[in-house]
Structure formats: structure tokens, C-alpha cells
Motif scaffolding. Structure first.
Motif, PDB file in Angstrom:
ATOM      1  N   SER A  51     -31.639 -32.513 -19.735  1.00  0.00           N
ATOM      2  CA  SER A  51     -30.418 -33.240 -19.389  1.00  0.00           C
ATOM      3  C   SER A  51     -30.741 -34.558 -18.695  1.00  0.00           C
ATOM      4  O   SER A  51     -30.032 -35.546 -18.865  1.00  0.00           O
ATOM      5  N   GLU A  76     -31.532 -36.998 -21.444  1.00  0.00           N
ATOM      6  CA  GLU A  76     -30.336 -37.383 -22.190  1.00  0.00           C
ATOM      7  C   GLU A  76     -29.538 -38.438 -21.420  1.00  0.00           C
ATOM      8  O   GLU A  76     -28.916 -39.324 -22.019  1.00  0.00           O
ATOM      9  N   ASN A  77     -29.536 -38.351 -20.090  1.00  0.00           N
ATOM     10  CA  ASN A  77     -28.754 -39.264 -19.279  1.00  0.00           C
ATOM     11  C   ASN A  77     -29.487 -40.554 -18.953  1.00  0.00           C
ATOM     12  O   ASN A  77     -28.903 -41.470 -18.366  1.00  0.00           O
TER      13      ASN A  77
END
Length: 120
Positions: free
Chosen positions: A113, A116-117
Motif C-alpha cells: 500500500s 501504491e500511494n
């Protein structure tokens, strides 16, 4: 089988005529540490020969009198390890270390995550 300079297969120390047939391979590290080598996937029980003397399972703290054969439950995190009783070898509390490691791992950030950010 190559075991390394420190370890000797138990079969090389105890005459084969005195060993019972077991599925597993055991390696002695010096006279006081006996390790079961699991080399197949999906092994959840391991048959291990303990030579003469008293041996303590470092995971359960159970002491067994050898010579004998024991069946050991082997979940993914557990390597069969026995220490000769009275040897003074202390490998610590492996159950506690395992659970502490799981706790530490569960508190780490989710790297997927994070990637992804971010614009990597």
C-alpha cells in the motif's frame, strides 16, 4: 548429503545397525545439540531418533530418555531441536521468540500500500 563443517549426520556417529528406521534426517552439532532436518514440503510430523541420554525438546521443554524414536509435530515455524540435558546449552525460549517475531511483523507497515500511494 552436505551438512556443513559443524554438523555431523547422526548416522555417521552411531552405527547404522543400531539405528531404527526413521523418515527424517538428524544432525548432531557437537555432542549436545540434535536437529531434525526437514527437506520436504508439507511435513507436519517428523520422526526423529534420539541417541542414548536425556534429551530436552527446546520448543516444549519436554525431556525424553534415549535411545528412542519420537514423533514431533512440526508446524511451519518449528524445526525439531533437542539439547542434551545437563549440557548447559541454552537456546532461549523459542516459543516466546516466535510469538514476539509475529507481533513485530504484524505492526510493520503494508509495503504494497505504501508503494501504491507513492510515485515510485
Amino acid at each position: 548429503m552436505l551438512v556443513g563443517r559443524l554438523g555431523k549426520r547422526i548416522e555417521s556417529i552411531i552405527p547404522k545397525t543400531r539405528l531404527p528406521p526413521v523418515d527424517g534426517i538428524s544432525t548432531l552439532y557437537g555432542p549436545d545439540i540434535l536437529v531434525g532436518i526437514i527437506w520436504k514440503n508439507d511435513i507436519r510430523e517428523f520422526d526423529m531418533y534420539l541417541p542414548e541420554g536425556q534429551w530436552t525438546d527446546v520448543w516444549s521443554d519436554e525431556t525424553v530418555e534415549g535411545p528412542t524414536e519420537v514423533a514431533i509435530e512440526t508446524p511451519l515455524h518449528k524445526i525439531p531441536i533437542f539439547v542434551r540435558s545437563g549440557s548447559g546449552v541454552d537456546l532461549g525460549n523459542l516459543n516466546q521468540l516466535f510469538h514476539e517475531s509475529v507481533d513485530i511483523d504484524s505492526s510493520k507497515p503494508d509495503l504494497e500500500s505504501l508503494l501504491e500511494n507513492e510515485s515510485f
